[in-house]
Design an enzyme around this catalytic site. Structure first.
Site, PDB file in Angstrom:
ATOM      1  N   LYS A  53       0.843  -1.206   0.000  1.00 36.49           N
ATOM      2  CA  LYS A  53       0.000   0.000   0.000  1.00 36.49           C
ATOM      3  C   LYS A  53       0.877   1.255   0.000  1.00 36.49           C
ATOM      4  O   LYS A  53       0.587   2.225  -0.708  1.00 36.49           O
ATOM      5  CB  LYS A  53      -0.945  -0.027   1.214  1.00 36.49           C
ATOM      6  N   GLN A  97      -5.086  -1.708   9.433  1.00 31.50           N
ATOM      7  CA  GLN A  97      -4.790  -2.997   8.802  1.00 31.50           C
ATOM      8  C   GLN A  97      -5.292  -4.139   9.691  1.00 31.50           C
ATOM      9  O   GLN A  97      -5.028  -4.169  10.894  1.00 31.50           O
ATOM     10  CB  GLN A  97      -3.268  -3.123   8.558  1.00 31.50           C
ATOM     11  N   ASP A 120     -11.328   1.962   3.323  1.00 34.35           N
ATOM     12  CA  ASP A 120     -11.473   0.508   3.199  1.00 34.35           C
ATOM     13  C   ASP A 120     -12.927   0.130   2.928  1.00 34.35           C
ATOM     14  O   ASP A 120     -13.222  -1.005   2.583  1.00 34.35           O
ATOM     15  CB  ASP A 120     -11.051  -0.176   4.511  1.00 34.35           C
TER      16      ASP A 120
HETATM   17  N1  GUN Z   1      -6.515  -7.315   5.892  1.00 32.27           N
HETATM   18  C1  GUN Z   1      -6.780  -8.106   4.837  1.00 32.27           C
HETATM   19  N2  GUN Z   1      -7.407  -7.409   3.850  1.00 32.27           N
HETATM   20  C2  GUN Z   1      -7.533  -6.146   4.312  1.00 32.27           C
HETATM   21  C3  GUN Z   1      -8.084  -4.964   3.757  1.00 32.27           C
HETATM   22  O1  GUN Z   1      -8.620  -4.924   2.639  1.00 32.27           O
HETATM   23  N3  GUN Z   1      -8.006  -3.859   4.548  1.00 32.27           N
HETATM   24  C4  GUN Z   1      -7.454  -3.870   5.791  1.00 32.27           C
HETATM   25  N4  GUN Z   1      -7.449  -2.742   6.495  1.00 32.27           N
HETATM   26  N5  GUN Z   1      -6.946  -4.965   6.335  1.00 32.27           N
HETATM   27  C5  GUN Z   1      -6.981  -6.088   5.600  1.00 32.27           C
END
Ligand code: GUN
Length: 290
Positions: A53, A97, A120
């Site tokens: 990211k 996350q 998200d």
């Molecule tokens: N953990 C696994 N997939 C995701 C996601 O799309 N966003 C976040 N914040 N954590 C994750």
């Protein structure tokens, strides 16, 4: 042989489009979009995703702030941090996350995130907007999957889409997006579903998001189906320098020859999740700042 749905290629296209928009804003003396990332603990997979990211932010010219905390952080302290990010006008959007340590409630955390900054798409407000005429910030992975299908011109209208996995992050919002945007007929299966194969064999479009390598075998897929594999699991592999390889939920080797479209793992849905995060952050920026 199936056409490979190349998530990396589509994610690169989206990145270029976002980078272009950012450049235009900067040329008009606007600041760059700014993403906040909260990372808790030292979990290897989460670290890898967060690095992906951050690299994507750098590639498109976003600012980013990484806030890292020990796994022992209290729920109260994390909630305070979220309140600060909600109030911070320099941050357009932020993510926490997942997974979180067991002593912290994901529901408590997501409830507190300001929906305008929820890039998200995890809050109830954004989740609910999937079924409205004006969707807000869509959950990143399902948004990535529908974008992948659209860009490869895969027909979804009137098709039978079977989704395996009913999680809040993927399966549940995916089903609503396929109904509303995809105009598909949807069946959702989960761990309590009896005779899973009976359902999956009827799928024109099969979307699997469970995290169980090898779950979907050839006999469970109809000839000519579109297969989307959202699973990404680390499997021990001594031939790799890292000691592991990434595996999806679908037996790719044997299923690819009989279907019409299929996503690889890695390089399928994964890069699209990050591309969706960029699109959502840009949207949050445009709605609050520009
Ligand atoms: N953990 C696994 N997939 C995701 C996601 O799309 N966003 C976040 N914040 N954590 C994750």
């Amino acid at each position: 042989m199936a056409t490979l749905l190349d998530g990396k290629k589509i994610a690169n296209e989206i990145q270029s489009e976002v980078a272009q928009r950012v450049l235009e804003y900067k040329n008009h003396n606007k600041r760059a979009p700014h993403l906040g990332i909260i990372l808790i603990g030292e979990e290897g997979a989460s670290n890898t995703y967060v690095n992906g990211k951050i690299n994507a932010c750098k590639a498109v010219g976003f600012e980013y702030t990484l806030l890292q905390f020990a796994v022992t952080i209290t729920e109260g302290k994390l909630l305070k941090q979220i309140e600060q990010l909600n109030k911070d006008d320099d941050i357009d959007g932020f993510i926490v996350q997942l997974p979180l340590p067991k002593h912290i409630s994901v529901d408590q955390i997501t409830t507190l995130i300001d929906s305008k900054k929820d890039v998200d798409g995890f809050t109830n407000h954004n989740f609910g907007s999937i079924v409205s005429h004006q969707p807000l910030l869509l959950p990143a992975t399902p948004f990535g999957v529908i974008e992948l299908l659209k860009r490869y011109k895969v027909k979804t209208k009137g098709k039978h889409c079977v989704i395996v996995g009913a999680s809040r992050i993927v399966g549940a919002p995916m089903s609503l997006i396929m109904v509303k945007q995809g105009q598909s007929t949807v069946t959702i299966c989960h761990k309590f579903t009896r005779d899973l194969a009976e359902h999956t064999r009827r799928a024109d479009i099969l979307i699997v998001a469970v995290g169980e390598p090898g779950l979907i075998t050839t006999d469970m897929v109809k000839s000519g189906a579109v297969v989307i594999d959202v699973g990404i699991t680390r499997v021990p592999d001594t031939t790799k320098k890292s000691g592991f390889r990434l595996s999806g939920d679908v037996d790719f080797e044997n299923i690819a020859p009989k279907c019409s479209f299929i996503t690889p793992v890695p390089g399928g849905v994964g890069p699209l999740t990050i591309a969706s995060l960029l699109l959502n952050t840009l949207k949050a920026y445009e709605q609050q700042y520009t």
